[in-house]
Design a protein around this motif. Structure first.
Motif, mmCIF file in Angstrom:
data_model
loop_
_atom_site.group_PDB
_atom_site.id
_atom_site.type_symbol
_atom_site.label_atom_id
_atom_site.label_comp_id
_atom_site.label_asym_id
_atom_site.label_seq_id
_atom_site.Cartn_x
_atom_site.Cartn_y
_atom_site.Cartn_z
ATOM 1 N N GLN A 1 0.825 -1.211 0.000
ATOM 2 C CA GLN A 1 0.000 0.000 0.000
ATOM 3 C C GLN A 1 0.857 1.258 0.000
ATOM 4 O O GLN A 1 0.581 2.217 -0.725
ATOM 5 N N ILE A 2 1.897 1.278 0.832
ATOM 6 C CA ILE A 2 2.763 2.453 0.902
ATOM 7 C C ILE A 2 3.412 2.706 -0.456
ATOM 8 O O ILE A 2 3.486 3.852 -0.923
ATOM 9 N N SER A 3 3.860 1.641 -1.111
ATOM 10 C CA SER A 3 4.511 1.788 -2.413
ATOM 11 C C SER A 3 3.532 2.246 -3.484
ATOM 12 O O SER A 3 3.813 3.170 -4.258
ATOM 13 N N GLU A 4 2.362 1.608 -3.559
ATOM 14 C CA GLU A 4 1.390 1.938 -4.604
ATOM 15 C C GLU A 4 0.849 3.353 -4.458
ATOM 16 O O GLU A 4 0.584 4.027 -5.457
ATOM 17 N N GLN A 5 0.692 3.820 -3.231
ATOM 18 C CA GLN A 5 0.160 5.166 -3.004
ATOM 19 C C GLN A 5 1.249 6.227 -2.912
ATOM 20 O O GLN A 5 0.943 7.406 -2.760
ATOM 21 N N SER A 6 2.505 5.807 -2.984
ATOM 22 C CA SER A 6 3.634 6.739 -2.827
ATOM 23 C C SER A 6 3.485 7.556 -1.547
ATOM 24 O O SER A 6 3.633 8.781 -1.538
ATOM 25 N N CYS A 7 3.194 6.861 -0.464
ATOM 26 C CA CYS A 7 2.981 7.536 0.819
ATOM 27 C C CYS A 7 4.282 8.153 1.324
ATOM 28 O O CYS A 7 5.341 7.528 1.252
ATOM 29 N N ASP A 8 4.190 9.373 1.834
ATOM 30 C CA ASP A 8 5.371 10.012 2.414
ATOM 31 C C ASP A 8 5.377 9.961 3.932
ATOM 32 O O ASP A 8 6.386 10.250 4.562
ATOM 33 N N THR A 9 4.236 9.575 4.543
ATOM 34 C CA THR A 9 4.131 9.546 6.001
ATOM 35 C C THR A 9 3.453 8.267 6.445
ATOM 36 O O THR A 9 2.390 7.909 5.927
ATOM 37 N N LEU A 10 4.069 7.567 7.397
ATOM 38 C CA LEU A 10 3.492 6.370 7.993
ATOM 39 C C LEU A 10 3.143 6.651 9.444
ATOM 40 O O LEU A 10 3.967 7.160 10.209
ATOM 41 N N ILE A 11 1.910 6.321 9.828
ATOM 42 C CA ILE A 11 1.435 6.440 11.208
ATOM 43 C C ILE A 11 1.153 5.028 11.696
ATOM 44 O O ILE A 11 0.298 4.330 11.137
#
Length: 500
Positions: free
Chosen positions: A263-273
């Motif tokens: 999910q982090i990779s596909e959405q190009s997330c810059d912040t993880l909580i």
């Protein structure tokens, strides 16, 4: 019809983003939502989310729920949770947050304590029939007038919110958008027992600012939230921080490590909580190479006494912010230092380093005369933790406190003057995000008959873990399940195979 006041609500924050960029991506469901709830994963723009919020708000109004009444919400970390909370506020309601592990016993107590008029749940979550749990608990709560849920195969008498989402929303009523109004109720356990903790929109916004400013989160961030939303910390670290940023909120129902990284990779997330133990585990194997878009990690510590002993954060691409949680009393956030070690926490006023000098967002941290840590400030609700007046001959009323004593043992380091949190509250056992009185464990074990034992053992990751022993563990599990206790207690009596 909406009447605007000078102090913003969460719905006002949402509408401000909606006005700026209605077609921008707002919410993203977990990839494995079909497994979790049996429903397809969704992606909503702000305009699409607004239509869904309006439809749900209209349903709550048509169901006859009065302004300022309480609606209980027991939902997984999916889009439906966010939509339900914002829809309840748009309809002038107060949201009571119910953890997913609660079963009939806890549900019934919480419904009666808050006088909830409605309950919202999902048909099934991770194979558990939450719709039936809600119906059974509602039958024991005289205040409940409406039971509704998402998903398929809902029981008779439960209204479908999926049908409400598909309909045309036409009902309106006047709602004053005032940030000083109650927004949520979460639930804590203190030495005095089970305690509802109400908070206003302004309390929530203050908590969200404390996190986003300390972590220096940029506007328009793409967040990945892997923290259960059934607490004050869960709401502000995902929903509120997202509204303050105006970016995209992607959700992960804890926990599948491979799905989370995908999910982090596909959405190009810059912040993880995420829970702190999960965040630290992700950093062990070249986090930067696996998740190159990640720039900020917000680690929430349910056991804040463990922060100082935690490993050094070695990733140089993603900055780590430690968030110290004290049940539902409050929290504060501190960025790691340049070497990746936990930064010292000094007593006194605390604000984000990027604020105007002398201002305070987070509030104040200090030690009480009995050697415990106390919090005061804009996110703290001292009245919710006020003890009942002691019996005595004095007619003089005691002045109300403007702080909350967290009951966490703490001391000052002689060389640095920093606060060292040394132990959790006495008599309270924490298993992940769930807290119990030690006396409650003894009481439930007593009900199982002679020879039964239920205890909490120290655990490095979750604070404590439950362990049980009975003459017949299988029958003990059945008895606890019939009493409506949550699976943490039930599974404490699981059979353990011997290694010999």
């Amino acid at each position: 019809m909406i009447q605007t006041n000078t102090s913003p609500t969460l719905d006002v924050l949402f509408k401000r983003i909606l006005a700026r960029k209605p077609d921008a991506l707002a919410l993203v469901d977990p990839l494995d939502k079909p497994r979790v709830t049996g429903q397809p994963a969704k992606r909503l723009s702000f305009a699409e989310a607004d239509r869904a919020i309006t439809a749900l708000a209209a349903h709550f109004i048509e169901a006859g729920l009065p302004n300022n009444s309480v609606i209980a919400v027991q939902l997984p970390n999916t889009i439906e949770f966010v939509l339900t909370v914002l829809a309840a506020h748009r309809a002038g309601l107060v949201v009571a947050l119910f953890p997913l592990l609660w079963r009939q016993a806890e549900l019934t107590v919480a419904l009666n304590r808050t006088g909830a008029r409605a309950i919202v749940t999902s048909g099934r979550v991770d194979g558990v029939n939450h719709a039936d749990l809600a119906m059974n608990a509602a039958a024991e709560a005289f205040s409940i007038r409406h039971v509704c849920g998402f998903g398929n195969h809902l029981p008779e008498g439960m209204a479908s919110l999926d049908v409400a989402l598909a309909g045309d929303a036409t009902t309106r009523r006047a709602v004053v958008e005032d940030g000083r109004k109650a927004a949520i109720i979460s639930f804590d356990v203190t030495a005095d027992g089970f305690r509802p903790v109400p908070r206003t929109h302004l309390h929530l916004i203050a908590g969200g600012l404390a996190l986003s400013l300390e972590a220096d989160l940029p506007q328009g961030s793409v967040f990945m939230s892997a923290f259960a939303p059934s607490s004050f910390a869960g709401v502000i670290s995902s929903l509120v921080v997202w509204l303050l940023s105006g970016g995209t909120l992607a959700l992960h129902h804890p926990f599948d490590g491979n799905v989370l990284e995908q999910q982090i990779s596909e959405q190009s997330c810059d912040t993880l909580i995420a829970p702190a133990q999960l965040a630290m585990r992700l950093s062990e194997n070249e986090l930067s190479s696996r998740l190159p878009t990640l720039r900020n990690v917000i680690a929430l510590w349910r056991a804040p006494e463990q922060v100082l002993a935690s490993p050094v954060w070695t990733d140089r691409q993603a900055a780590l912010t430690d968030v110290y949680l004290f049940g539902e009393a409050g929290l504060f956030a501190v960025c790691r230092n340049a070497e990746g070690a936990p930064a010292p926490v000094l007593p006194g006023m605390h604000g984000a380093p990027r604020e105007v000098p002398g201002s305070s967002i987070s509030g104040e941290i200090f030690l009480t005369p009995k050697g415990t840590l106390a919090l005061r400030g804009p996110m703290v609700t001292p009245a919710a933790y006020a003890s009942s007046a002691p019996h005595g001959d004095s007619l003089m009323a005691q002045p109300p406190r403007d702080f909350v004593d967290t009951d966490y043992a703490a001391r000052l380091d002689r060389s640095t003057g920093a606060i060292c949190i040394t132990a959790p509250p006495s008599g309270i056992m924490a298993v992940g995000g769930y807290r119990f009185l030690a006396t409650d464990l003894l009481e439930w074990a007593r009900r199982l008959g002679q020879g039964a034992l239920l205890t909490a053992l120290p655990d490095r990751l979750s604070g404590h873990r439950l362990a049980g022993r009975a003459h017949d563990n299988a029958r003990a599990r059945e008895a606890l399940a019939e009493l409506g206790l949550n699976p943490l207690m039930v599974e404490a009596f699981r059979d353990r195979t011997s290694s010999t």
